[in-house]
Write a protein that holds these residues in place. Sequence first.
Motif, PDB file in Angstrom:
ATOM      1  N   GLY A   1      -3.330  -3.534  -6.793  1.00 47.00           N
ATOM      2  CA  GLY A   1      -2.896  -4.805  -5.257  1.00 47.00           C
ATOM      3  C   GLY A   1      -1.523  -4.535  -5.395  1.00 47.00           C
ATOM      4  N   GLU A   2      -0.155  -3.933  -6.288  1.00 46.37           N
ATOM      5  CA  GLU A   2       1.446  -4.252  -5.725  1.00 46.37           C
ATOM      6  C   GLU A   2       1.878  -2.943  -4.900  1.00 46.37           C
ATOM      7  N   THR A   3       0.694  -1.410  -4.286  1.00 47.88           N
ATOM      8  CA  THR A   3       1.252  -0.302  -3.840  1.00 47.88           C
ATOM      9  C   THR A   3       1.829  -0.685  -2.573  1.00 47.88           C
ATOM     10  N   PRO A   4       2.993  -0.345  -2.300  1.00 48.68           N
ATOM     11  CA  PRO A   4       2.949  -0.571  -1.022  1.00 48.68           C
ATOM     12  C   PRO A   4       2.104   0.804   0.115  1.00 48.68           C
TER      13      PRO A   4
ATOM     14  N   LYS B   1       8.234   5.454 -10.256  1.00 52.87           N
ATOM     15  CA  LYS B   1       7.405   3.924 -10.410  1.00 52.87           C
ATOM     16  C   LYS B   1       6.470   3.475 -10.270  1.00 52.87           C
ATOM     17  N   VAL B   2       6.186   2.524 -11.270  1.00 54.73           N
ATOM     18  CA  VAL B   2       4.965   2.036 -11.748  1.00 54.73           C
ATOM     19  C   VAL B   2       4.322   0.963 -10.724  1.00 54.73           C
TER      20      VAL B   2
END
Length: 84
Positions: free
Chosen positions: A59-62, A54-55
């Motif tokens: 700010g979108e990293t869980p 996954k990339v």
Amino acid sequence: MRSFSLTDLSNKSGEVVEAAYTGPVDITRRGKRKFVLMTADQYDRLRKAEDPRKVYAAGETPPEIAALFEAEAGRLSRGEGYDD
């Protein structure tokens, strides 16, 4: 995995198709693998298999993955884990 030549595919198509019911079959040309024959169900399962890579944009990293990275960065910044 069973393997058949393109000539086999022409001359023994029934045998090649029967082999594909049990799993993917390599189809070769001049001894080199060129195609793979499989059932539609096998193909659909392969397409649906989730790619674990996954990339994420900044700010979108869980949060649970961000915590793993933070923990590892902290460990490495303290010099832990290096082979000396």
